[in-house]
Design an enzyme around this catalytic site. Structure first.
Site, mmCIF file in Angstrom:
data_model
loop_
_atom_site.group_PDB
_atom_site.id
_atom_site.type_symbol
_atom_site.label_atom_id
_atom_site.label_comp_id
_atom_site.label_asym_id
_atom_site.label_seq_id
_atom_site.Cartn_x
_atom_site.Cartn_y
_atom_site.Cartn_z
ATOM 1 C CG LEU A 1 1.718 -8.003 3.263
ATOM 2 C CD1 LEU A 1 2.834 -7.700 2.267
ATOM 3 C CD2 LEU A 1 1.989 -9.332 3.950
ATOM 4 C CE1 TYR B 1 5.055 -2.754 12.278
ATOM 5 C CE2 TYR B 1 5.358 -3.388 9.993
ATOM 6 C CZ TYR B 1 5.734 -2.641 11.095
ATOM 7 O OH TYR B 1 6.796 -1.788 10.994
ATOM 8 C CB SER C 1 10.419 1.523 11.690
ATOM 9 O OG SER C 1 11.068 0.270 11.546
ATOM 10 C CG ASN D 1 13.937 -6.413 2.470
ATOM 11 O OD1 ASN D 1 14.852 -7.018 1.919
ATOM 12 N ND2 ASN D 1 13.327 -6.879 3.538
ATOM 13 C CG ASP E 1 10.154 -7.355 2.053
ATOM 14 O OD1 ASP E 1 10.381 -7.359 3.279
ATOM 15 O OD2 ASP E 1 10.092 -6.308 1.380
ATOM 16 C CB ALA F 1 0.564 -3.707 -8.390
ATOM 17 N N GLY F 2 2.619 -2.876 -5.443
ATOM 18 C CA GLY F 2 3.845 -2.166 -5.070
ATOM 19 C C GLY F 2 4.968 -3.147 -4.755
ATOM 20 N N GLY F 3 5.954 -2.659 -4.027
ATOM 21 C CA GLY F 3 7.129 -3.470 -3.715
ATOM 22 C C GLY F 3 6.784 -4.731 -2.941
ATOM 23 C CE LYS G 1 10.080 -2.696 1.576
ATOM 24 N NZ LYS G 1 9.100 -3.707 1.963
HETATM 25 P P1 ATR Z 1 4.855 -1.385 -0.577
HETATM 26 O O1 ATR Z 1 6.322 -1.315 -0.814
HETATM 27 O O2 ATR Z 1 4.492 -1.609 0.862
HETATM 28 O O3 ATR Z 1 4.171 -2.369 -1.490
HETATM 29 P P2 ATR Z 1 3.991 0.773 -2.266
HETATM 30 O O4 ATR Z 1 4.960 0.326 -3.293
HETATM 31 O O5 ATR Z 1 3.890 2.226 -1.937
HETATM 32 O O6 ATR Z 1 4.256 0.066 -0.880
HETATM 33 O O7 ATR Z 1 2.550 0.199 -2.702
HETATM 34 C C1 ATR Z 1 1.395 0.598 -2.054
HETATM 35 C C2 ATR Z 1 0.188 -0.165 -2.634
HETATM 36 O O8 ATR Z 1 -0.988 0.242 -1.910
HETATM 37 C C3 ATR Z 1 -0.092 0.139 -4.093
HETATM 38 O O9 ATR Z 1 -0.550 -1.041 -4.710
HETATM 39 C C4 ATR Z 1 -1.205 1.186 -4.011
HETATM 40 O O10 ATR Z 1 -2.045 1.265 -5.132
HETATM 41 P P3 ATR Z 1 -1.692 2.274 -6.364
HETATM 42 O O11 ATR Z 1 -0.674 1.555 -7.200
HETATM 43 O O12 ATR Z 1 -2.987 2.494 -7.042
HETATM 44 O O13 ATR Z 1 -1.142 3.540 -5.727
HETATM 45 C C5 ATR Z 1 -1.976 0.650 -2.839
HETATM 46 N N1 ATR Z 1 -2.860 1.668 -2.262
HETATM 47 C C6 ATR Z 1 -2.475 2.738 -1.535
HETATM 48 N N2 ATR Z 1 -3.572 3.440 -1.150
HETATM 49 C C7 ATR Z 1 -4.652 2.783 -1.644
HETATM 50 C C8 ATR Z 1 -6.070 2.989 -1.580
HETATM 51 N N3 ATR Z 1 -6.596 4.017 -0.914
HETATM 52 N N4 ATR Z 1 -6.887 2.092 -2.190
HETATM 53 C C9 ATR Z 1 -6.377 1.028 -2.855
HETATM 54 N N5 ATR Z 1 -5.048 0.780 -2.948
HETATM 55 C C10 ATR Z 1 -4.196 1.634 -2.351
#
Ligand code: ATR
Length: 291
Positions: free
Chosen positions: A237, A239, A29, A101, A116, A142-144, A80
């Site tokens: 996103l 970095y 981080s 966050n 965020d 579709a995560g946080g 998150k």
């Molecule tokens: P953040 O808070 O940064 O959004 P997160 O909630 O862990 O992190 O979300 C990670 C995202 O990356 C999810 O949309 C995840 O897809 P899944 O819901 O199928 O797990 C996506 N992701 C992680 N690895 C992936 C991969 N190899 N191919 C496609 N999507 C991926």
């Protein structure tokens, strides 16, 4: 004897206020460097520390924030969303996003915020001329982070969003959530398939990668970037490195943005929530080495 630079932080003492970041992993981080530079620049007796918290330990970590009287913290991957039920209250943005966050401790209560979405917006508007009400967005993931980006775009009046995620059920849950909070925005889910991605690239003006693909060295692009053109704004996103996705988009002269400016702006907003002071943005930018 070596002299101490004028901007050095005061030494940690009995009255030093502690903030930090809860994450897994957290060693990479850049937030500690950014916030400690800001505290030093304003002469604040505050310190920002990393806390490596495994998912199973999150409830204990939040109880620890209370017990230790920590002033606040950032919350990052993968906590998150999981942190939400552990807090006493949520800001309207955190409630709308469904993820936190930034936590602020005040009078014994822990309040969850989410900077965020606003950070994403400030970074996007600073770098590129972007009119949400005239754009259509494709969000990958579709995560946080996707929740924050989708909520922010809908808040700014974007008329239509497409969400594509490897796990489609999560995309559907996010789409339902956005439709509930923003009934005027048309939100649809696309299968995670090259054909659907190609069609959505042709349809969208803004493409945002919120997936974790690109975080690790050697990761491929999350989608085939074919069809991306100079008319697109592409935000990744991730970095700290040029992802294969962003490199391909830059090569065709799309307008590109990586995740560092969003990190800066979400951090500046968190800084103000904790300290009540305007964040020294250029000091924080320099600490992050945002160009
Ligand atoms: P953040 O808070 O940064 O959004 P997160 O909630 O862990 O992190 O979300 C990670 C995202 O990356 C999810 O949309 C995840 O897809 P899944 O819901 O199928 O797990 C996506 N992701 C992680 N690895 C992936 C991969 N190899 N191919 C496609 N999507 C991926």
């Amino acid at each position: 004897m070596a002299s101490v630079p004028a901007s050095a932080s005061p030494p940690v003492g009995g009255a030093t206020r502690v903030v930090g970041i809860l994450g897994d992993p957290v060693a990479h981080s850049r937030s500690p460097a950014m916030h400690n530079a800001a505290f030093a620049a304003l002469g604040l007796d505050w310190v920002y520390v990393p806390f490596h918290v495994l998912p199973a330990a999150l409830p204990d970590a939040v109880a620890g924030l209370r017990a230790l009287g920590v002033t606040g913290c950032n919350v990052t991957v993968p906590h998150k969303e999981a942190v939400v039920p552990l807090l006493d209250d949520l800001s309207p943005a955190a409630a709308a996003i469904g993820a936190v966050n930034t936590v602020v401790a005040a009078e014994g209560r822990l309040v969850g915020h989410n900077t965020d979405g606003e950070g994403f917006s400030r970074a996007l508007h600073e770098a590129h001329r972007f009119r949400a009400e005239r754009s259509r967005a494709l969000i990958l993931g579709a995560g946080g982070s996707a929740r924050a980006v989708g909520d922010q775009l809908a808040r700014e009046g974007i008329p239509a969003i497409r969400i594509s995620n490897r796990t489609e059920s999560k995309a559907r849950a996010l789409a339902d959530h956005l439709r509930r909070h923003h009934p005027d925005c048309e939100v649809k889910v696309l299968p995670w398939s090259p054909l659907d991605h190609r069609a959505a690239i042709n349809w969208a003006e803004l493409i945002v990668n919120t997936t974790r693909v690109g975080l690790a060295a050697g990761d491929p692009s999350p989608i085939d970037p074919n069809g991306i053109s100079p008319g697109h704004i592409v935000v990744d996103l991730v970095y700290g490195r040029e992802t294969a996705f962003l490199a391909a988009c830059r090569a065709v002269r799309a307008r590109c943005l990586d995740g560092l400016p969003m990190l800066l702006h979400q951090g500046a907003l968190a800084f103000t929530l904790w300290t009540g002071k305007e964040a020294p943005l250029e000091v924080m930018r320099a600490a992050l080495q945002v160009p």
